[in-house]
Design a protein around this motif. Structure first.
Motif, PDB file in Angstrom:
ATOM      1  N   LEU A  55       1.219  66.246  19.216  1.00  0.00           N
ATOM      2  CA  LEU A  55       1.898  66.819  18.060  1.00  0.00           C
ATOM      3  C   LEU A  55       1.839  68.346  18.078  1.00  0.00           C
ATOM      4  CD1 LEU A  55       3.395  66.109  15.409  1.00  0.00           C
ATOM      5  CD2 LEU A  55       1.182  66.383  14.244  1.00  0.00           C
ATOM      6  N   MET A  56       0.695  68.891  18.466  1.00  0.00           N
ATOM      7  CA  MET A  56       0.558  70.344  18.516  1.00  0.00           C
ATOM      8  C   MET A  56       1.407  70.942  19.637  1.00  0.00           C
ATOM      9  SD  MET A  56      -1.244  70.825  15.907  1.00  0.00           S
ATOM     10  CE  MET A  56      -2.144  72.367  15.791  1.00  0.00           C
ATOM     11  N   GLU A  57       1.525  70.233  20.741  1.00  0.00           N
ATOM     12  CA  GLU A  57       2.418  70.669  21.815  1.00  0.00           C
ATOM     13  C   GLU A  57       3.856  70.728  21.307  1.00  0.00           C
ATOM     14  OE1 GLU A  57       2.015  68.151  25.183  1.00  0.00           O
ATOM     15  OE2 GLU A  57       0.209  69.141  25.928  1.00  0.00           O
ATOM     16  N   GLU A  58       4.237  69.700  20.545  1.00  0.00           N
ATOM     17  CA  GLU A  58       5.592  69.669  19.986  1.00  0.00           C
ATOM     18  C   GLU A  58       5.805  70.808  18.995  1.00  0.00           C
ATOM     19  OE1 GLU A  58       8.507  66.811  17.301  1.00  0.00           O
ATOM     20  OE2 GLU A  58       6.688  65.952  18.189  1.00  0.00           O
ATOM     21  N   LEU A  59       4.794  71.093  18.172  1.00  0.00           N
ATOM     22  CA  LEU A  59       4.903  72.191  17.221  1.00  0.00           C
ATOM     23  C   LEU A  59       5.031  73.533  17.947  1.00  0.00           C
ATOM     24  CD1 LEU A  59       4.891  73.386  14.416  1.00  0.00           C
ATOM     25  CD2 LEU A  59       2.395  73.157  14.364  1.00  0.00           C
ATOM     26  N   THR A  60       4.308  73.688  19.034  1.00  0.00           N
ATOM     27  CA  THR A  60       4.428  74.909  19.837  1.00  0.00           C
ATOM     28  C   THR A  60       5.844  75.056  20.378  1.00  0.00           C
ATOM     29  OG1 THR A  60       2.089  74.849  20.472  1.00  0.00           O
ATOM     30  CG2 THR A  60       3.559  76.123  21.875  1.00  0.00           C
ATOM     31  N   ARG A  61       6.400  73.976  20.946  1.00  0.00           N
ATOM     32  CA  ARG A  61       7.760  74.022  21.483  1.00  0.00           C
ATOM     33  C   ARG A  61       8.770  74.318  20.382  1.00  0.00           C
ATOM     34  NH1 ARG A  61       6.042  69.348  24.182  1.00  0.00           N
ATOM     35  NH2 ARG A  61       7.269  68.052  22.759  1.00  0.00           N
ATOM     36  N   THR A  62       8.633  73.630  19.258  1.00  0.00           N
ATOM     37  CA  THR A  62       9.570  73.801  18.152  1.00  0.00           C
ATOM     38  C   THR A  62       9.530  75.228  17.613  1.00  0.00           C
ATOM     39  OG1 THR A  62       9.302  71.472  17.543  1.00  0.00           O
ATOM     40  CG2 THR A  62      10.254  72.938  15.883  1.00  0.00           C
ATOM     41  N   THR A  63       8.331  75.783  17.510  1.00  0.00           N
ATOM     42  CA  THR A  63       8.187  77.164  17.035  1.00  0.00           C
ATOM     43  C   THR A  63       8.878  78.126  17.989  1.00  0.00           C
ATOM     44  OG1 THR A  63       6.076  76.643  15.953  1.00  0.00           O
ATOM     45  CG2 THR A  63       6.531  78.969  16.432  1.00  0.00           C
ATOM     46  N   ASN A  64       8.685  77.930  19.277  1.00  0.00           N
ATOM     47  CA  ASN A  64       9.320  78.803  20.268  1.00  0.00           C
ATOM     48  C   ASN A  64      10.834  78.682  20.247  1.00  0.00           C
ATOM     49  OD1 ASN A  64       7.381  80.369  22.170  1.00  0.00           O
ATOM     50  ND2 ASN A  64       6.373  78.405  21.871  1.00  0.00           N
ATOM     51  N   GLN A 115       5.630  84.445  18.808  1.00  0.00           N
ATOM     52  CA  GLN A 115       4.320  84.941  19.243  1.00  0.00           C
ATOM     53  C   GLN A 115       3.315  84.951  18.095  1.00  0.00           C
ATOM     54  OE1 GLN A 115       7.024  86.790  18.898  1.00  0.00           O
ATOM     55  NE2 GLN A 115       6.536  88.721  17.868  1.00  0.00           N
ATOM     56  N   MET A 116       3.768  84.762  16.879  1.00  0.00           N
ATOM     57  CA  MET A 116       2.868  84.707  15.725  1.00  0.00           C
ATOM     58  C   MET A 116       2.098  83.398  15.657  1.00  0.00           C
ATOM     59  SD  MET A 116       5.444  86.445  12.909  1.00  0.00           S
ATOM     60  CE  MET A 116       4.475  85.883  11.516  1.00  0.00           C
ATOM     61  N   LEU A 117       2.494  82.418  16.446  1.00  0.00           N
ATOM     62  CA  LEU A 117       1.804  81.124  16.472  1.00  0.00           C
ATOM     63  C   LEU A 117       0.362  81.302  16.929  1.00  0.00           C
ATOM     64  CD1 LEU A 117       2.658  77.960  16.322  1.00  0.00           C
ATOM     65  CD2 LEU A 117       2.431  78.091  18.798  1.00  0.00           C
ATOM     66  N   SER A 118      -0.567  80.644  16.263  1.00  0.00           N
ATOM     67  CA  SER A 118      -1.983  80.752  16.643  1.00  0.00           C
ATOM     68  C   SER A 118      -2.214  80.267  18.065  1.00  0.00           C
ATOM     69  CB  SER A 118      -2.849  79.963  15.662  1.00  0.00           C
ATOM     70  OG  SER A 118      -2.906  80.611  14.414  1.00  0.00           O
ATOM     71  N   GLY A 119      -1.703  79.113  18.402  1.00  0.00           N
ATOM     72  CA  GLY A 119      -1.800  78.617  19.764  1.00  0.00           C
ATOM     73  C   GLY A 119      -3.083  77.858  20.074  1.00  0.00           C
ATOM     74  N   GLN A 120      -3.138  77.330  21.298  1.00  0.00           N
ATOM     75  CA  GLN A 120      -4.197  76.413  21.720  1.00  0.00           C
ATOM     76  C   GLN A 120      -5.602  76.980  21.549  1.00  0.00           C
ATOM     77  OE1 GLN A 120      -4.053  75.619  25.899  1.00  0.00           O
ATOM     78  NE2 GLN A 120      -6.010  74.571  25.944  1.00  0.00           N
ATOM     79  N   ILE A 121      -5.876  78.171  22.069  1.00  0.00           N
ATOM     80  CA  ILE A 121      -7.240  78.687  22.085  1.00  0.00           C
ATOM     81  C   ILE A 121      -7.717  79.036  20.682  1.00  0.00           C
ATOM     82  CG2 ILE A 121      -8.777  80.428  23.041  1.00  0.00           C
ATOM     83  CD1 ILE A 121      -7.579  78.398  25.058  1.00  0.00           C
ATOM     84  N   GLY A 148      -0.864  82.944   4.930  1.00  0.00           N
ATOM     85  CA  GLY A 148       0.070  83.055   6.053  1.00  0.00           C
ATOM     86  C   GLY A 148       0.094  81.792   6.888  1.00  0.00           C
ATOM     87  N   THR A 149       0.935  80.844   6.514  1.00  0.00           N
ATOM     88  CA  THR A 149       1.005  79.550   7.208  1.00  0.00           C
ATOM     89  C   THR A 149       1.808  79.630   8.499  1.00  0.00           C
ATOM     90  OG1 THR A 149       1.170  78.603   4.976  1.00  0.00           O
ATOM     91  CG2 THR A 149       1.428  77.080   6.832  1.00  0.00           C
ATOM     92  N   PHE A 150       2.860  80.447   8.511  1.00  0.00           N
ATOM     93  CA  PHE A 150       3.863  80.505   9.569  1.00  0.00           C
ATOM     94  C   PHE A 150       4.443  79.104   9.764  1.00  0.00           C
ATOM     95  CE2 PHE A 150       5.067  81.413  14.203  1.00  0.00           C
ATOM     96  CZ  PHE A 150       6.246  82.027  13.832  1.00  0.00           C
ATOM     97  N   THR A 151       4.286  78.466  10.917  1.00  0.00           N
ATOM     98  CA  THR A 151       4.837  77.113  11.084  1.00  0.00           C
ATOM     99  C   THR A 151       3.771  76.026  10.949  1.00  0.00           C
ATOM    100  OG1 THR A 151       4.641  77.289  13.507  1.00  0.00           O
ATOM    101  CG2 THR A 151       6.765  77.877  12.523  1.00  0.00           C
ATOM    102  N   GLY A 152       2.543  76.400  10.621  1.00  0.00           N
ATOM    103  CA  GLY A 152       1.529  75.400  10.300  1.00  0.00           C
ATOM    104  C   GLY A 152       0.498  75.104  11.362  1.00  0.00           C
TER     105      GLY A 152
END
Length: 215
Positions: free
Chosen positions: A18-27, A34-40, A61-65
């Motif tokens: 799900l987090m991989e999908e959220l990363t793709r969707t955000t991009n 680049q505002m996404l928190s990301g894996q690390i 600051g939620t951004f995309t969650g």
């Protein structure tokens, strides 16, 4: 540096599907992905929540969650995360991933300015993650630390985490960078360092975190 970053990601626990999908969707959909928190950073926040075991968490600051979902994974049953996002265009995306995550009972999304939402919150938070408009960091801090509230937003033993406090290294070069974002973050860092009510440490994770503990 790219090799080192790749190595860090490879040696850390991976994102779930799900987090991989959220990363793709955000991009694909966000103006500033680049505002996404990301894996690390997401893994760091999740582990920190597991260690601290906060009952109430506030995110500015939620951004995309991504960060909200990362923290929710480490929260115990009955714990609540209030997350505030100023951009109403993100609401549908955030809610869709929160609903699919299975953590919908832990996350309360508030759409609007943090300065409009925070005064209405009748909670004292064990952990606060600050990742909103960088120009407003000093004002966020003043509101969080306001001792005149009937119900204080934080208490002795609460932790605050402020993201992006190195601002691409610009904060360390005050003569060269005097834009509003850099000036505000520099002011925030100074306020924290000079506040006898807290102790803090600046961490170079991603673009810098200021980890603050209220005494």
């Amino acid at each position: 540096m790219e090799r080192l970053e790749r190595y860090i990601h490879e040696m850390s626990s991976p994102e779930d599907a799900l987090m991989e999908e959220l990363t793709r969707t955000t991009n694909q959909r966000a103006v500033h992905p680049q505002m996404l928190s990301g894996q690390i950073q997401g893994r760091f926040l999740g582990m920190l929540v597991r260690m601290l075991r906060p009952h109430r968490v506030l995110e500015i600051g939620t951004f995309t969650g991504y960060s909200a979902l990362s923290m929710a994974t480490g929260m115990e049953a009955g714990a609540i995360l209030d997350t505030i996002e100023a951009d109403d265009e993100q609401e549908e995306l955030i809610r869709s991933f929160v609903e699919r995550s299975g953590y919908g009972d832990r996350i309360r999304l508030h759409i609007g300015s943090a300065f409009a939402v925070m005064p209405s919150l009748n909670e004292t938070y064990d952990l606060v993650f600050i990742d909103g408009d960088k120009r407003e960091y000093p004002a966020y801090y003043r509101m969080l630390m306001d001792e005149g509230r009937t119900v204080p937003l934080v208490r002795s033993g609460s932790y605050l985490i402020a993201d992006n406090i190195l601002w691409y290294g610009k904060v360390a070069e005050p003569e060269q960078y005097r834009d509003p974002h850099t000036m505000a973050i520099r002011e925030f860092n100074r306020m924290v360092r000079e506040d006898d009510r807290v102790e803090n440490v600046v961490l170079p994770l991603r673009d810098g975190l200021n980890l603050i503990r209220v005494k």
